[in-house]
Scaffold this motif. Structure first.
Motif, PDB file in Angstrom:
ATOM      1  N   LEU A   1       0.877  -1.168   0.000  1.00  0.00           N
ATOM      2  CA  LEU A   1       0.000   0.000   0.000  1.00  0.00           C
ATOM      3  C   LEU A   1       0.916   1.219   0.000  1.00  0.00           C
ATOM      4  N   VAL A   2       1.027   1.868  -1.155  1.00  0.00           N
ATOM      5  CA  VAL A   2       1.974   2.972  -1.348  1.00  0.00           C
ATOM      6  C   VAL A   2       1.382   4.244  -0.747  1.00  0.00           C
ATOM      7  N   LEU A   3       2.136   4.891   0.144  1.00  0.00           N
ATOM      8  CA  LEU A   3       1.580   5.973   0.951  1.00  0.00           C
ATOM      9  C   LEU A   3       1.842   7.366   0.408  1.00  0.00           C
ATOM     10  N   ASP A   4       2.953   7.599  -0.206  1.00  0.00           N
ATOM     11  CA  ASP A   4       3.290   8.969  -0.613  1.00  0.00           C
ATOM     12  C   ASP A   4       3.986   8.957  -1.965  1.00  0.00           C
ATOM     13  N   ALA A   5       3.310   8.389  -2.945  1.00  0.00           N
ATOM     14  CA  ALA A   5       3.896   8.245  -4.277  1.00  0.00           C
ATOM     15  C   ALA A   5       4.160   9.602  -4.909  1.00  0.00           C
ATOM     16  N   GLY A   6       5.315   9.716  -5.550  1.00  0.00           N
ATOM     17  CA  GLY A   6       5.667  10.906  -6.303  1.00  0.00           C
ATOM     18  C   GLY A   6       6.417  10.487  -7.551  1.00  0.00           C
ATOM     19  N   THR A   7       7.062  11.450  -8.171  1.00  0.00           N
ATOM     20  CA  THR A   7       7.826  11.125  -9.380  1.00  0.00           C
ATOM     21  C   THR A   7       9.189  10.540  -9.046  1.00  0.00           C
ATOM     22  N   GLY A   8       9.561  10.554  -7.757  1.00  0.00           N
ATOM     23  CA  GLY A   8      10.836   9.981  -7.353  1.00  0.00           C
ATOM     24  C   GLY A   8      10.775   8.467  -7.232  1.00  0.00           C
ATOM     25  N   ARG A   9      11.918   7.878  -6.909  1.00  0.00           N
ATOM     26  CA  ARG A   9      12.048   6.427  -6.860  1.00  0.00           C
ATOM     27  C   ARG A   9      11.841   5.849  -5.460  1.00  0.00           C
ATOM     28  N   VAL A  10      11.840   6.694  -4.427  1.00  0.00           N
ATOM     29  CA  VAL A  10      11.718   6.218  -3.051  1.00  0.00           C
ATOM     30  C   VAL A  10      10.406   6.727  -2.446  1.00  0.00           C
ATOM     31  N   CYS A  11       9.702   5.852  -1.745  1.00  0.00           N
ATOM     32  CA  CYS A  11       8.514   6.275  -1.001  1.00  0.00           C
ATOM     33  C   CYS A  11       8.313   5.328   0.169  1.00  0.00           C
ATOM     34  N   ARG A  12       7.237   5.552   0.908  1.00  0.00           N
ATOM     35  CA  ARG A  12       6.868   4.670   2.019  1.00  0.00           C
ATOM     36  C   ARG A  12       5.732   3.760   1.580  1.00  0.00           C
ATOM     37  N   ALA A  13       5.675   2.590   2.177  1.00  0.00           N
ATOM     38  CA  ALA A  13       4.581   1.662   1.872  1.00  0.00           C
ATOM     39  C   ALA A  13       4.339   0.753   3.066  1.00  0.00           C
TER      40      ALA A  13
ATOM     41  N   VAL B   1      13.281  -3.381  -0.968  1.00  0.00           N
ATOM     42  CA  VAL B   1      12.757  -3.024   0.341  1.00  0.00           C
ATOM     43  C   VAL B   1      13.901  -2.484   1.189  1.00  0.00           C
ATOM     44  N   GLU B   2      13.730  -1.257   1.703  1.00  0.00           N
ATOM     45  CA  GLU B   2      14.746  -0.641   2.546  1.00  0.00           C
ATOM     46  C   GLU B   2      14.357  -0.787   4.010  1.00  0.00           C
ATOM     47  N   ALA B   3      14.776   0.106   4.873  1.00  0.00           N
ATOM     48  CA  ALA B   3      14.566  -0.041   6.311  1.00  0.00           C
ATOM     49  C   ALA B   3      13.097   0.168   6.699  1.00  0.00           C
ATOM     50  N   ARG B   4      12.697  -0.512   7.778  1.00  0.00           N
ATOM     51  CA  ARG B   4      11.368  -0.292   8.345  1.00  0.00           C
ATOM     52  C   ARG B   4      11.408   0.958   9.211  1.00  0.00           C
ATOM     53  N   ARG B   5      10.314   1.711   9.191  1.00  0.00           N
ATOM     54  CA  ARG B   5      10.274   2.987   9.891  1.00  0.00           C
ATOM     55  C   ARG B   5       9.457   2.868  11.169  1.00  0.00           C
ATOM     56  N   SER B   6       9.529   3.898  11.986  1.00  0.00           N
ATOM     57  CA  SER B   6       8.894   3.846  13.302  1.00  0.00           C
ATOM     58  C   SER B   6       7.376   3.748  13.223  1.00  0.00           C
ATOM     59  N   ASP B   7       6.769   4.200  12.118  1.00  0.00           N
ATOM     60  CA  ASP B   7       5.314   4.129  11.972  1.00  0.00           C
ATOM     61  C   ASP B   7       4.843   2.794  11.405  1.00  0.00           C
ATOM     62  N   GLY B   8       5.755   1.848  11.213  1.00  0.00           N
ATOM     63  CA  GLY B   8       5.391   0.536  10.699  1.00  0.00           C
ATOM     64  C   GLY B   8       5.501   0.400   9.198  1.00  0.00           C
ATOM     65  N   SER B   9       5.735   1.500   8.502  1.00  0.00           N
ATOM     66  CA  SER B   9       5.878   1.440   7.050  1.00  0.00           C
ATOM     67  C   SER B   9       7.307   1.069   6.676  1.00  0.00           C
ATOM     68  N   TRP B  10       7.487   0.722   5.404  1.00  0.00           N
ATOM     69  CA  TRP B  10       8.808   0.400   4.861  1.00  0.00           C
ATOM     70  C   TRP B  10       9.215   1.462   3.849  1.00  0.00           C
ATOM     71  N   GLY B  11      10.490   1.746   3.792  1.00  0.00           N
ATOM     72  CA  GLY B  11      11.013   2.485   2.660  1.00  0.00           C
ATOM     73  C   GLY B  11      11.132   1.529   1.491  1.00  0.00           C
ATOM     74  N   VAL B  12      10.666   1.933   0.316  1.00  0.00           N
ATOM     75  CA  VAL B  12      10.746   1.066  -0.863  1.00  0.00           C
ATOM     76  C   VAL B  12      11.342   1.864  -2.017  1.00  0.00           C
ATOM     77  N   LEU B  13      12.318   1.257  -2.672  1.00  0.00           N
ATOM     78  CA  LEU B  13      13.039   1.892  -3.776  1.00  0.00           C
ATOM     79  C   LEU B  13      12.628   1.238  -5.090  1.00  0.00           C
ATOM     80  N   LEU B  14      12.142   2.033  -6.007  1.00  0.00           N
ATOM     81  CA  LEU B  14      11.795   1.554  -7.338  1.00  0.00           C
ATOM     82  C   LEU B  14      13.054   1.643  -8.199  1.00  0.00           C
ATOM     83  N   GLU B  15      13.521   0.521  -8.683  1.00  0.00           N
ATOM     84  CA  GLU B  15      14.819   0.505  -9.354  1.00  0.00           C
ATOM     85  C   GLU B  15      14.781   1.094 -10.756  1.00  0.00           C
ATOM     86  N   GLU B  16      13.604   1.110 -11.388  1.00  0.00           N
ATOM     87  CA  GLU B  16      13.523   1.770 -12.693  1.00  0.00           C
ATOM     88  C   GLU B  16      13.394   3.284 -12.479  1.00  0.00           C
ATOM     89  N   ARG B  17      13.796   4.066 -13.425  1.00  0.00           N
ATOM     90  CA  ARG B  17      13.853   5.513 -13.256  1.00  0.00           C
ATOM     91  C   ARG B  17      12.698   6.251 -13.934  1.00  0.00           C
TER      92      ARG B  17
END
Length: 348
Positions: free
Chosen positions: A82-94, A118-134
């Motif tokens: 569940l993607v929380l803060d999608a933007g035009t960048g490659r990193v967001c929370r989910a 999948v990157e580090a888990r955050r204090s709010d329970g979400s994960w940092g996720v990196l989209l490898e395509e640009r």
């Protein structure tokens, strides 16, 4: 307030899996805040229950198709993001759901073939996720593959356990105009364009604000007392037009009726911070449960909520616990449809 005070029995057959057709054909349970009298109506009859000079305040948040299905490499375990803060960048929370626990460093492949780290888990329970395509970032991926973030209780009622083409339109209000929510402000789903016109002709105002409905709406209350629960903060904005319409309605004796609990929280947050409703923006984690002193809202139009939820606690605070419990018993007895795609209740 003890969490068990928010319990009630609901037959699963009353959980709505699909929206009512037409939008304004849903049922409406009218509960008088003063005497507690209960009456049955159709949502399209709302105008007859209001007075000229009353003001409806709606949330214009638009739901983003924010669910992404993927598989974890190499074993292929299904994962839903569940993607929380999608933007035009490659990193967001989910937020992530999977039969096997995720770990930082896990690699996923979406249904359409996008590689996700999948990157580090955050204090709010979400994960940092990196989209490898640009190309296009997360916004681009959601445009191609995103599914509507229907609540789990709807998906469980459907044989296909998935969203349907109708949800693209019906899990949105007709006044939705600002992207970013991961759940619908469901009280507004009942309004049709024709109803908005009819209400205006009756002299009933309609003001608009924005609150970005976040993932906190899906999270259960874990604490024994409701007031100890911590809501995830949600972005909101009250514009000058909305603030002025609220001021004029109150000054002329009109009633301010919030369309949904998100509107209640935005208005009451602003009033507590500033003494009255003025143009403002920010984030609110205001949790409303009995006892609570309302400064702005006179009435509430809302759906029927889950037991043990902060949403139900808010309704208790405005209508009184005994009165709302009695209304829910009546709704169950009369076969009202519950939750996001269900029927509505007017507390006024």
């Amino acid at each position: 307030m003890r969490l068990e005070e928010l319990e009630f029995d609901l037959p699963s057959r009353l959980i709505a899996a699909h929206p009512c057709e037409p939008r304004d054909g849903s049922r409406l349970l009218h509960v008088e805040r003063g005497g507690g009298r209960i009456a049955h109506a159709r949502f399209r009859d709302l105008g007859a229950l209001l007075r000229p000079g009353d003001l409806l305040v709606v949330n214009t948040a638009r739901v983003t198709a924010a669910r992404v299905r993927a598989r974890q490499k190499p074993e292929g375990t299904p994962v839903e993001l569940l993607v929380l803060d999608a933007g035009t960048g490659r990193v967001c929370r989910a937020l992530a759901g999977s039969r096997r626990p995720l770990k930082a460093g896990a690699r996923l492949r979406s249904e359409g073939g996008a590689a996700i780290l999948v990157e580090a888990r955050r204090s709010d329970g979400s994960w940092g996720v990196l989209l490898e395509e640009r190309e296009g970032g997360w916004i681009g991926l959601l445009a191609r593959e995103g599914r509507m973030p229907l609540p789990p209780y709807i998906l469980k009622k459907r044989a296909e356990r998935s969203d349907a083409p109708e949800d693209r339109a019906r899990y949105q209000t007709v006044f939705a105009d600002r992207e970013g929510a991961v759940a619908a402000p469901t009280a507004g789903l009942h309004f049709s364009e024709g109803m908005l016109t009819e209400l205006a002709e009756r002299g009933i105002g309609i003001a608009r604000l924005f609150l970005r409905v976040g993932p906190g709406t899906f999270l259960p209350v874990r604490s024994a007392r409701v007031e100890e629960h911590r809501l995830m903060a949600e972005e909101f904005e009250i514009g000058a037009d909305c603030a002025e319409m609220v001021r004029k309605a109150r000054a002329s004796g009109g009633r301010v009726v919030a369309v949904g609990t998100t509107v209640v929280r935005a208005l009451e947050h602003c009033a507590r911070e500033r003494g009255e409703v003025t143009p403002c923006s920010g984030a609110t984690d205001l949790l409303i449960c009995p006892p609570f002193s309302f400064r702005v809202v006179d009435g509430l139009l809302t759906n029927f909520h889950l037991p043990r939820s902060t949403l139900l606690a808010l309704v208790y605070a405005l209508g009184g616990a005994a009165r709302v419990r009695a209304a829910y018993v009546e709704a169950v007895r009369e076969g009202y449809r519950f939750y996001s795609y269900g029927d509505a209740m007017l507390l006024l």
